[in-house]
Scaffold this motif. Structure first.
Motif, mmCIF file in Angstrom:
data_model
loop_
_atom_site.group_PDB
_atom_site.id
_atom_site.type_symbol
_atom_site.label_atom_id
_atom_site.label_comp_id
_atom_site.label_asym_id
_atom_site.label_seq_id
_atom_site.Cartn_x
_atom_site.Cartn_y
_atom_site.Cartn_z
ATOM 1 N N LYS A 190 0.808 -1.216 0.000
ATOM 2 C CA LYS A 190 0.000 0.000 0.000
ATOM 3 C C LYS A 190 0.842 1.266 0.000
ATOM 4 C CE LYS A 190 -3.959 -2.075 2.396
ATOM 5 N NZ LYS A 190 -4.833 -2.011 3.588
ATOM 6 N N ASP A 191 2.091 1.184 0.460
ATOM 7 C CA ASP A 191 2.969 2.352 0.464
ATOM 8 C C ASP A 191 4.409 1.902 0.304
ATOM 9 O OD1 ASP A 191 4.022 1.706 3.122
ATOM 10 O OD2 ASP A 191 2.086 2.404 3.871
ATOM 11 N N SER A 192 5.312 2.864 0.188
ATOM 12 C CA SER A 192 6.705 2.543 -0.110
ATOM 13 C C SER A 192 7.454 1.979 1.088
ATOM 14 C CB SER A 192 7.426 3.801 -0.605
ATOM 15 O OG SER A 192 7.353 4.828 0.374
ATOM 16 N N ASN A 223 3.933 8.349 0.055
ATOM 17 C CA ASN A 223 3.085 7.342 0.705
ATOM 18 C C ASN A 223 2.265 6.552 -0.305
ATOM 19 O OD1 ASN A 223 3.907 8.043 3.348
ATOM 20 N ND2 ASN A 223 2.528 9.804 3.321
ATOM 21 N N LEU A 224 2.964 5.968 -1.251
ATOM 22 C CA LEU A 224 2.355 5.134 -2.285
ATOM 23 C C LEU A 224 3.249 3.917 -2.503
ATOM 24 C CD1 LEU A 224 1.332 7.876 -4.883
ATOM 25 C CD2 LEU A 224 -0.232 6.503 -3.496
#
Length: 287
Positions: A194-196, A256-257
């Motif tokens: 969902k995020d890095s 935040n990806l």
């Protein structure tokens, strides 16, 4: 540098817990990063996987104990987290080339893997190609997701793509991905979590393609908002170097990806790319 100190803190945690169950989340916390990213960073800098390093250190210490004490082999096996004497013997022989019972003989040759430590050294002799892409529109991705254990991600993800090729899902994505291309992220996509900064023991790996048509009933849709990306050629090489070299030098912050693996059309150079979400401060969203 702080990140070198953090890695050495993690190595200290390993040393003090060789005879205990190593909590990978605490290990990553000691390194001040996520479990997923620490494992990748460690492998790229050390040349071996984190689990292999821990295995070698445990078996090194086990050999020392067998030589110096009269402790029973089963007790050594349990002390270093092996379920049985048989599993310990197999692992011991694989590393040292002999059985644990032979380690006590005088003149026996064994292998010792010393504790690692990281120091500041000159790296980056080999340049890293990258570009910044600002996508001012929403990405609509169709595909399927699979749950992946963080610790086993590299192996499991490779197996997932192998299965996709065998069952025809990869062919379906290929047909979808090359229809009406709109930007440079037009290959087969692997979206990591969902995020890095993956911190959980498991994450969802989404296998898909950008697609604007009606999504097949056995697939779902993933939407990624307008965002900025650092794009690196060669997924494997990029994973090895972005955390240990590029991020510390660039000054960029991770967005935040999720990171996205982009596998491009046959004949394209490079064959694949790693898209890493970053905060640039220059993003202009059209609306």
């Amino acid at each position: 540098m702080d990140w070198i100190k953090s890695i050495n803190n993690a190595l200290e945690y390993i040393e003090t817990n060789l005879t205990e169950e190593i909590d990978y989340s605490k290990l990553a916390q000691a390194a001040c990063c996520s479990e997923y990213h620490f494992s990748r960073m460690f492998s790229s800098m050390a040349g071996i996987t984190l689990s292999e390093y821990i295995r070698r250190r445990r078996l090194t210490e086990a050999a020392f104990e067998l030589q110096k004490t009269g402790i029973h082999i089963i007790d050594v096996a349990v002390r270093y987290n092996y379920d049985s004497a048989d599993s310990f013997t197999r692992a011991f022989k694989k590393l040292h080339g002999i059985k644990p019972s032979e380690a006590r003989k005088k003149g026996t040759m064994l292998k010792a893997y010393p504790r690692m430590s990281f120091q500041l050294s000159i790296i980056g002799v080999k340049e890293m190609d990258y570009r910044i892409e600002n996508l001012d529109f929403e990405l609509r991705i169709a595909g399927k997701k699979k749950t992946v254990k963080t610790r086993m991600a590299a192996r499991v993800i490779s197996e997932l793509w192998g299965e996709a090729k065998e069952n025809g899902f990869l062919k379906t994505l290929i047909d979808m991905s090359w229809e009406k291309p709109q930007c440079k992220m037009e290959g087969i996509l692997g979206i990591c979590g969902k995020d890095s900064d993956i911190r959980d023991e498991e994450f969802e790996y989404f296998m898909g393609a950008r697609y604007q048509g009606e999504v097949p009933g056995d697939m779902e849709t993933l939407l990624i908002p307008p965002s900025s990306w650092a794009v690196f050629p060669n997924v494997i090489d990029a994973w090895k170097r972005i955390y240990s070299e590029w991020l510390p030098a660039s000054g960029y912050q991770l967005g935040n990806l999720p990171c996205i693996e982009n596998f491009l059309t046959p004949g394209h150079q490079p064959e694949n790319e790693l898209w890493v979400p970053v905060i640039t401060g220059y993003m202009e969203v059209k609306g």
